[in-house]
Design a protein around this motif. Structure first.
Motif, PDB file in Angstrom:
ATOM      1  N   ARG A 161       1.698  -4.840 -17.791  1.00  0.00           N
ATOM      2  CA  ARG A 161       0.467  -5.262 -17.114  1.00  0.00           C
ATOM      3  C   ARG A 161       0.526  -6.734 -16.709  1.00  0.00           C
ATOM      4  NH1 ARG A 161      -4.525  -4.399 -20.609  1.00  0.00           N
ATOM      5  NH2 ARG A 161      -3.106  -4.783 -22.338  1.00  0.00           N
ATOM      6  N   ASP A 165      -5.731  -7.173 -10.293  1.00  0.00           N
ATOM      7  CA  ASP A 165      -4.351  -7.403  -9.847  1.00  0.00           C
ATOM      8  C   ASP A 165      -4.272  -8.746  -9.102  1.00  0.00           C
ATOM      9  OD1 ASP A 165      -1.901  -7.371  -8.461  1.00  0.00           O
ATOM     10  OD2 ASP A 165      -1.948  -5.182  -8.232  1.00  0.00           O
ATOM     11  N   ASP A 187      -5.019  -3.599 -11.947  1.00  0.00           N
ATOM     12  CA  ASP A 187      -6.397  -3.825 -12.419  1.00  0.00           C
ATOM     13  C   ASP A 187      -6.491  -3.355 -13.861  1.00  0.00           C
ATOM     14  OD1 ASP A 187      -6.809  -4.642  -9.867  1.00  0.00           O
ATOM     15  OD2 ASP A 187      -8.136  -2.980  -9.280  1.00  0.00           O
ATOM     16  N   THR A 188      -7.007  -4.182 -14.740  1.00  0.00           N
ATOM     17  CA  THR A 188      -6.970  -3.850 -16.159  1.00  0.00           C
ATOM     18  C   THR A 188      -8.137  -4.496 -16.891  1.00  0.00           C
ATOM     19  OG1 THR A 188      -5.545  -3.791 -18.116  1.00  0.00           O
ATOM     20  CG2 THR A 188      -5.428  -5.777 -16.789  1.00  0.00           C
ATOM     21  N   GLU A 189      -8.132  -4.375 -18.208  1.00  0.00           N
ATOM     22  CA  GLU A 189      -9.200  -4.908 -19.037  1.00  0.00           C
ATOM     23  C   GLU A 189      -8.607  -5.462 -20.325  1.00  0.00           C
ATOM     24  OE1 GLU A 189     -12.695  -2.267 -19.073  1.00  0.00           O
ATOM     25  OE2 GLU A 189     -13.115  -3.048 -21.082  1.00  0.00           O
ATOM     26  N   LYS A 208     -12.868  -7.324 -17.334  1.00  0.00           N
ATOM     27  CA  LYS A 208     -12.144  -6.638 -16.262  1.00  0.00           C
ATOM     28  C   LYS A 208     -11.384  -7.677 -15.444  1.00  0.00           C
ATOM     29  CE  LYS A 208     -14.532  -2.303 -15.578  1.00  0.00           C
ATOM     30  NZ  LYS A 208     -15.562  -2.337 -16.656  1.00  0.00           N
ATOM     31  N   ASP A 238       2.561  -7.663 -23.450  1.00  0.00           N
ATOM     32  CA  ASP A 238       2.492  -6.492 -22.567  1.00  0.00           C
ATOM     33  C   ASP A 238       3.075  -6.843 -21.194  1.00  0.00           C
ATOM     34  OD1 ASP A 238       1.911  -4.318 -20.988  1.00  0.00           O
ATOM     35  OD2 ASP A 238      -0.079  -3.997 -21.858  1.00  0.00           O
TER      36      ASP A 238
END
Ligand code: OVV
Length: 409
Positions: A71, A313, A303-305, A310, A68
Motif C-alpha cells: 500500500r 492514492d 485508496d486505503t485507510e 481515509k 506495508d
C-alpha cells in the motif's frame, strides 16, 4: 491535477487535523523535539498544508506505513517528489526506490555483500582504525569531533571496505548530504546541496565502476553477482552507488551523535566504561534517542485507510522516525537516555523489506569506536557549543568541540 513539490496536492482527509507547520524550518531541523511532541499529540496523522502531505510521528502508524510495502510504495520516491509524476534528480536507486518483485532481486545481492559473515572479516581492521584514531585524539585532548573523528574514521574504513581505489572525504560526505537533502522541498538548502552535483556526481559515478574497485571488497562481491547473471553490470554499479549514498553520512552522524550523547550524559558513559560489552545496546539507544535519519516518506499507491483515516492514492506520507522513536506509548520515559534500555523495534534503521541493509557494517563501525572509547577514554566533555546542521532527512552535527580525558591509571 494540482501539484506541489512534485506530488499531487491532496486535500486534508476527513478527521485529520490541519497543522500549519513547516517541518523543514531550520529551527525545527536543528532542534526537533518540541515539534515531534506536538506532531504526536495532534493525532495519528496531521495534514501539513504548506506541502500538502500527511505526517505521522506516532509509532504504530509510522510502523504500519513502513512495513506495508504494497500500500505504501517506495517506487514513487521516498521524499516529497512522486516519481510517477516528476523525474528525479538522478536515476532512481535500484534498491531504495523500487518495490518487489524487482526489489527482492537487488536487495538479495546487496544483503549478501553486507551479510554478517562478510562483515565479520572487517571487524579487526575497524577496531585497529578506531583504536589508533582514539589514541591520537587523546593525545590532542580537544578536537572537533565531526571532522576529526566521525568523518575521518568513516571515510577511511568504509571506502576501504567497499574497495574504492580513491577516497575523498569531502565528496563522500557531501554526496550523502545531496542524496538526503534531495528528499525534501525545492528550497535554498536543497538547491545549495544540488549545486555541488557537477563536481561530485561524476566523481561518484567513476568510483562505482568495476575497474576502480579492489578485487576483495564489498563492491567486488556485488559485481560478482553480475557474472552469475543475477543482476546486470549496470545494476551492480548502481548498487555500489547505493553503498556510497547511504553508507557515509548515516554512520558519520551516528558516531557524532554518540559522542554528543556521552558528553551530554557522562553518567551513561561511566556505565559503558564499567562494562564495554554494553557497546551494542548503547548504540541501539543512541539510534533511538537521536534518530540520525529523521524522516522518510512513502507514497500511498491505492485508496486505503489507516487508524480510521481515509487516504487516497498519490498521498505522500512523511514518517517522522525521530518522533516515533520518542513515542511514550512505545518507549516509557522516551526522553531519558539509558544505554541499558534495549529499545527493541525502534525505527531508526527502518523496518520491513527496506530496513537498513547496511546495519551490520554500520554497527560494526560504530561499535569499534565505542569499544575504543570505553577502553581508552576516561571522560568526554564539551569544549564549546555543539551545533546541528540542517538537512532535509538527517539530523547531523555540524560542529562538535569535545575534550577526551585520559584514564587515570
Ligand atoms: C539515502 C539513501 C538511503 C538508502 C539507500 C539509498 C539512499 C540508495 O541510494 O540506494
Amino acid at each position: 491535477m494540482n501539484m506541489i513539490e512534485g506530488h499531487m496536492a491532496i486535500e486534508a482527509p476527513e478527521n485529520v487535523p490541519v497543522w500549519d507547520v513547516d517541518p523543514y524550518d531550520h529551527d525545527i531541523l536543528r532542534d526537533p523535539f518540541a515539534y515531534y511532541s506536538e506532531l504526536r499529540s495532534r493525532g495519528p496523522f496531521v495534514y501539513i498544508p504548506k506541502y500538502a502531505i500527511l505526517a505521522t510521528g506516532r509509532y504504530p502508524e509510522a510502523r504500519e506505513v513502513f512495513t506495508d510495502w504494497e500500500r505504501f510504495v517506495s517506487s514513487r520516491g521516498v521524499g516529497l517528489q512522486d516519481f510517477k509524476l516528476e523525474e528525479p534528480w538522478r536515476p532512481p536507486s535500484v534498491v531504495l526506490e523500487v518495490d518487489p518483485p524487482y526489489h527482492t532481486k537487488t536487495r538479495n545481492v546487496i544483503a549478501r555483500a553486507l551479510s554478517p559473515k562478510a562483515i565479520r572479516a572487517l571487524k579487526d581492521s575497524f577496531q585497529q582504525a578506531a583504536d589508533r584514531l582514539i589514541d591520537e585524539l587523546l593525545i590532542k585532548g580537544t578536537s572537533e569531533m565531526v571532522v576529526e573523528l566521525a568523518e575521518a574514521y568513516t571515510t577511511t574504513v568504509f571506502p576501504a571496505a567497499v574497495g574504492l581505489s580513491e577516497t575523498d572525504s569531502r565528496r563522500l560526505v557531501d554526496y550523502g548530504a545531496m542524496v538526503f537533502n534531495a528528499l525534501g522541498p525545492d528550497n535554498e538548502l536543497r538547491r545549495k546541496a544540488m549545486a555541488q552535483g557537477p563536481d561530485i556526481v561524476p566523481w561518484i559515478t567513476e568510483r562505482c565502476k568495476r575497474e576502480n574497485l579492489s578485487a576483495d571488497g564489498i563492491g567486488a562481491t556485488i559485481y560478482a553477482a553480475a557474472d552469475e547473471d543475477e543482476i546486470t553490470l549496470e545494476e551492480a554499479g548502481m548498487l555500489v552507488r547505493s553503498l556510497l549514498s547511504a553508507g557515509v553520512d548515516t554512520t558519520v552522524t551516528g558516531i557524532g551523535s554518540m559522542i554528543w550523547c556521552f558528553a551530554t550524559y557522562p553518567e551513561q558513559f561511566d556505565i559503558l566504561k564499567a562494562d564495554p560489552k554494553l557497546a551494542r545496546p548503547a548504540f541501539e539507544e543512541i539510534l533511538r534517542f537521536t534518530s540520525p535519519v529523521h524522516s522518510f516518506f512513502r507514497t500511498v499507491n491505492v485508496d486505503t485507510e489507516v487508524s480510521g483515516v481515509k487516504i487516497v492514492d498519490g498521498t505522500k506520507i512523511m514518517c517522522s522516525l525521530g518522533a516515533a522513536n520518542r513515542d511514550e506509548q512505545q518507549f516509557p520515559e522516551p526522553d531519558k537516555f539509558d544505554i541499558k534500555r534495549m529499545p527493541a523495534g525502534h525505527l531508526a534503521m527502518g523496518q520491513g523489506i527496506h530496513g537498513c541493509v547496511g546495519q551490520v557494517i554500520a554497527r560494526a563501525e560504530v561499535e569499534a569506536v565505542s569499544t575504543a572509547l570505553a577502553n581508552k577514554v576516561g571522560g568526554i566533555e564539551f569544549a564549546g557549543e555543539a551545533i546541528w546542521r540542517p538537512n532535509h532527512s538527517i539530523r547531523a552535527l555540524d560542529t562538535l568541540p569535545v575534550t577526551f580525558h585520559g584514564k587515570q591509571s
